[in-house]
Design a protein around this motif. Structure first.
Motif, PDB file in Angstrom:
ATOM      1  N   PHE A 105       0.824  -1.204   0.000  1.00 25.60           N
ATOM      2  CA  PHE A 105       0.000   0.000   0.000  1.00 25.60           C
ATOM      3  C   PHE A 105       0.863   1.261   0.000  1.00 25.60           C
ATOM      4  O   PHE A 105       0.664   2.167  -0.798  1.00 25.60           O
ATOM      5  CB  PHE A 105      -0.934   0.006   1.210  1.00 25.60           C
ATOM      6  CG  PHE A 105      -1.721   1.278   1.348  1.00 25.60           C
ATOM      7  CD1 PHE A 105      -2.849   1.479   0.592  1.00 25.60           C
ATOM      8  CD2 PHE A 105      -1.326   2.264   2.237  1.00 25.60           C
ATOM      9  CE1 PHE A 105      -3.579   2.654   0.701  1.00 25.60           C
ATOM     10  CE2 PHE A 105      -2.042   3.438   2.357  1.00 25.60           C
ATOM     11  CZ  PHE A 105      -3.179   3.637   1.589  1.00 25.60           C
ATOM     12  N   VAL A 106       1.842   1.309   0.894  1.00 27.14           N
ATOM     13  CA  VAL A 106       2.708   2.486   1.003  1.00 27.14           C
ATOM     14  C   VAL A 106       3.533   2.671  -0.275  1.00 27.14           C
ATOM     15  O   VAL A 106       3.655   3.788  -0.798  1.00 27.14           O
ATOM     16  CB  VAL A 106       3.614   2.390   2.240  1.00 27.14           C
ATOM     17  CG1 VAL A 106       4.667   3.475   2.241  1.00 27.14           C
ATOM     18  CG2 VAL A 106       2.777   2.461   3.514  1.00 27.14           C
ATOM     19  N   ALA A 107       4.090   1.597  -0.791  1.00 22.53           N
ATOM     20  CA  ALA A 107       4.930   1.692  -1.983  1.00 22.53           C
ATOM     21  C   ALA A 107       4.139   2.205  -3.189  1.00 22.53           C
ATOM     22  O   ALA A 107       4.586   3.117  -3.892  1.00 22.53           O
ATOM     23  CB  ALA A 107       5.547   0.328  -2.295  1.00 22.53           C
ATOM     24  N   VAL A 108       2.971   1.656  -3.422  1.00 23.49           N
ATOM     25  CA  VAL A 108       2.176   2.079  -4.565  1.00 23.49           C
ATOM     26  C   VAL A 108       1.648   3.492  -4.364  1.00 23.49           C
ATOM     27  O   VAL A 108       1.627   4.296  -5.299  1.00 23.49           O
ATOM     28  CB  VAL A 108       1.027   1.074  -4.834  1.00 23.49           C
ATOM     29  CG1 VAL A 108       0.036   1.612  -5.848  1.00 23.49           C
ATOM     30  CG2 VAL A 108       1.600  -0.248  -5.297  1.00 23.49           C
ATOM     31  N   SER A 109       1.254   3.841  -3.154  1.00 30.23           N
ATOM     32  CA  SER A 109       0.760   5.190  -2.894  1.00 30.23           C
ATOM     33  C   SER A 109       1.849   6.231  -3.131  1.00 30.23           C
ATOM     34  O   SER A 109       1.594   7.283  -3.725  1.00 30.23           O
ATOM     35  CB  SER A 109       0.236   5.295  -1.464  1.00 30.23           C
ATOM     36  OG  SER A 109      -0.868   4.456  -1.276  1.00 30.23           O
ATOM     37  N   LEU A 110       3.063   5.966  -2.679  1.00 30.85           N
ATOM     38  CA  LEU A 110       4.168   6.896  -2.901  1.00 30.85           C
ATOM     39  C   LEU A 110       4.513   6.989  -4.382  1.00 30.85           C
ATOM     40  O   LEU A 110       4.834   8.066  -4.887  1.00 30.85           O
ATOM     41  CB  LEU A 110       5.390   6.479  -2.096  1.00 30.85           C
ATOM     42  CG  LEU A 110       5.288   6.688  -0.588  1.00 30.85           C
ATOM     43  CD1 LEU A 110       6.512   6.109   0.111  1.00 30.85           C
ATOM     44  CD2 LEU A 110       5.142   8.154  -0.259  1.00 30.85           C
TER      45      LEU A 110
END
Length: 76
Positions: free
Chosen positions: A32-37
């Motif tokens: 989630f964090v990787a794709v959001s960033l």
């Protein structure tokens, strides 16, 4: 939206690979964090390119941070 989809996909893949619940939850959070960033970075690059090209609704508008929000105290 893309971050949530990546989180769901990572959860499904983690369960299919036989990871325990903690590992699946952690992998989902990381996805989630990787794709959001990544999506945020792409949006920022696009906005910068539009601003540099001088086209679109953002052309000429100053969207940078204001150092002093109350400029009236500096007048006369």
């Amino acid at each position: 939206m893309a971050g949530i989809a990546a989180m769901l996909l990572a959860g499904i893949l983690g369960t299919a690979m036989g990871l325990n619940n903690t590992a699946t939850y952690l992998a989902s959070g990381v996805a989630f964090v990787a794709v959001s960033l990544w999506v945020d970075s792409r949006i920022s690059r696009h906005r910068d390119a539009v601003r540099r090209a001088g086209t679109g609704p953002e052309a000429g508008s100053d969207t940078g941070l204001a150092l002093d929000t109350d400029s009236s105290k500096r007048e006369g």
